[in-house]
Write an enzyme that holds these catalytic residues in place. Structure first.
Site, short mmCIF file in Angstrom:
data_model
loop_
_atom_site.label_atom_id
_atom_site.label_comp_id
_atom_site.label_asym_id
_atom_site.label_seq_id
_atom_site.Cartn_x
_atom_site.Cartn_y
_atom_site.Cartn_z
CE1 TYR A 91 -3.78 2.34 0.18
CE2 TYR A 91 -2.36 3.55 1.68
CZ TYR A 91 -3.47 3.50 0.86
OH TYR A 91 -4.26 4.61 0.72
CG ASN A 150 -5.60 7.71 6.13
OD1 ASN A 150 -5.89 6.54 6.38
ND2 ASN A 150 -6.25 8.41 5.22
CD GLN A 175 10.63 11.79 11.23
OE1 GLN A 175 9.59 11.28 10.87
NE2 GLN A 175 11.78 11.50 10.65
CD GLU A 196 9.52 6.29 12.11
OE1 GLU A 196 9.18 5.85 11.00
OE2 GLU A 196 9.10 7.38 12.56
CG HIS A 197 13.68 7.97 11.81
ND1 HIS A 197 12.34 8.31 11.84
CD2 HIS A 197 13.89 7.36 10.62
CE1 HIS A 197 11.77 7.92 10.71
NE2 HIS A 197 12.69 7.33 9.96
CG ASP A 219 13.62 9.23 5.56
OD1 ASP A 219 13.46 8.22 6.27
OD2 ASP A 219 13.34 10.38 5.93
CG HIS A 255 2.32 -35.90 22.78
ND1 HIS A 255 0.98 -35.60 22.73
CD2 HIS A 255 2.96 -34.83 22.21
CE1 HIS A 255 0.81 -34.41 22.19
NE2 HIS A 255 2.00 -33.92 21.85
#
Length: 427
Positions: A127, A208, A254, A321-322, A355, A414
């Site tokens: 996506y 989104n 960012q 995240e970064h 990026d 078993h």
């Protein structure tokens, strides 16, 4: 940005100031996405056409982008941009090819052979969001590892009208089928399948709040997703050697993503913190998305740490995240950095490089999920299977161990699966 001296805070205050803004994925979004899911499930393609006209303002007569349309779009891409995309593709391919697993094949004990084999996920859906800033770089980040992993079918959805850059990049990366579908309806179409849209096994890509909610819902059923998503974020660790102009530009790169983004500076030098704040104001005046960036800065922070050790502790707790490290010896901190999606070491390693073109993947966990999730990589497009093969001798040597353990767990069948074989071996 509010400046806070870390040592002036109580433990409770420390936990509070590094909390992210609450995500606004409320009941209204969930209800709207539920309705879209039901519509797509019952009405298939007809629902997709209707929702496209409703949400994207485009009336389509088909969902699949034709080869002629892709060719026409590709012809409109400038040579300069083509070259840039191809350079990025080369680097991303090189880094992800290096991630290919060596298969494990061991004789654990005599007659007991164990293996790990890897197989690609058969069908994956990508996506790619649309809008005024088409994220064609995300096509590279998703399609390249899918291709290297050997996924048999790769499809892509993006809201119409799909940008020339996305179409060109998808074609360059070997995406077989492109659908002009956006939003939550694209996620449900790929998860459930329709008359035109192929059902996929796993869905990748950002979006989104509606796309995020749709991915959350399909993940509870039979379709896997890449990772949980949230607003984009960066944390910068900087000492007195850092260039405030560099630090400011990294924070703003960012912040311009969205008003819900968050940027954090952890500085060991108050002078640097003040100079960075001034540099942010200067650079903001030059940005087309200054208003968006300023909103993000309103819930962002500058922390003053007493040492790099404390700065690392703050970063590991926040789990960004970064993570950008602008210190004298940035690489020396690497062994102590535990929680981050992607790390950028040194003054000349801005987040922008990762990026787009350094080779690493820019699809990363956010919202603190880097404590438990990894950056996207080749492994996400494949699955591992374990294999075991025992000879009669290997079976015999391990039989008593398994019988004893099965009996202790009160699983008689078993134990019987071992006992009947021992009987056949006349033992």
């Amino acid at each position: 940005m509010q400046t806070i001296i870390w040592n002036h805070l109580s433990e409770t205050e420390k936990r509070k100031v590094i909390m992210r803004p609450v995500q606004q994925n409320g009941e209204n979004i969930q209800q709207a996405v539920n309705a879209i899911r039901e519509n797509v499930a019952y009405n298939g393609d007809r629902a997709l056409f209707e929702l496209c006209e409703k949400f994207d303002g485009v009336k389509l007569d088909k969902l699949i982008v034709s080869a002629d349309e892709i060719q026409a779009a590709s012809s409109r891409i400038s040579v300069k941009l083509r070259n840039a995309i191809e350079q990025a593709k080369t680097n991303i391919e090189a880094f992800h090819k290096a991630q290919q697993n060596q298969e494990i094949d061991l004789e654990i004990q005599e007659g007991v052979r164990c293996q790990v084999v890897t197989r690609p996920i058969s069908c994956v859906g990508l996506y790619i969001p649309g809008g005024s800033a088409p994220l064609f770089s995300t096509v590279l980040m998703l399609a390249i590892p899918a291709k290297i992993a050997g996924c048999k079918k790769i499809v892509l959805c993006s809201p119409p009208p799909i940008s020339d850059e996305i179409l060109y990049t998808a074609h360059l990366c070997g995406v077989e089928t492109i659908y002009a579908i956006g939003g939550a309806q694209a996620v449900f179409a790929m998860a459930q399948g329709t008359e035109s849209v192929a059902k996929v096994d796993k869905i990748f890509g950002p979006g989104n709040a509606f796309v995020t909610e749709a991915k959350r819902q399909v993940a509870q059923n039979s379709t896997a997703i890449d990772m949980p998503a949230g607003p984009s974020e960066v944390l910068v660790i900087a000492d007195e050697s850092a260039d405030p102009e560099f630090v400011a530009s990294d924070l703003l790169s960012q912040a311009e993503h969205g008003a819900d983004s968050q940027v954090i500076l952890v500085a060991t030098c108050e002078t640097l913190a003040k100079e960075t704040a001034l540099a942010i104001e200067r650079q903001l005046a030059l940005l087309p998305r200054a208003e968006t960036a300023r909103k993000a800065l309103n819930h962002s922070r500058i922390f003053i740490a007493e040492s790099l050790e404390q700065a690392v502790e703050i970063s590991n707790e926040y789990a960004p995240e970064h993570l950008i490290v602008q210190t004298k010896n940035a690489r020396k901190l690497l062994p102590y950095l535990d929680n981050a999606g992607s790390i950028f070491l040194g003054a000349y390693s801005p987040e922008s490089m990762g990026d787009y073109a350094s080779g690493t993947n820019h699809v990363l966990p956010t919202y603190g999920y880097t404590k438990t999730y990894s950056s996207l990589g080749l492994a996400d497009f494949s699955k591992r299977m374990t294999v075991q093969e025992l000879t009669p001798k290997g079976f015999k040597n391990l039989a008593e161990t398994v019988e004893v353990m099965a009996e202790a767990e009160q699983l008689a069948a078993h134990k019987m699966a071992v006992s009947v074989r021992l009987a056949k071996l006349n033992i």
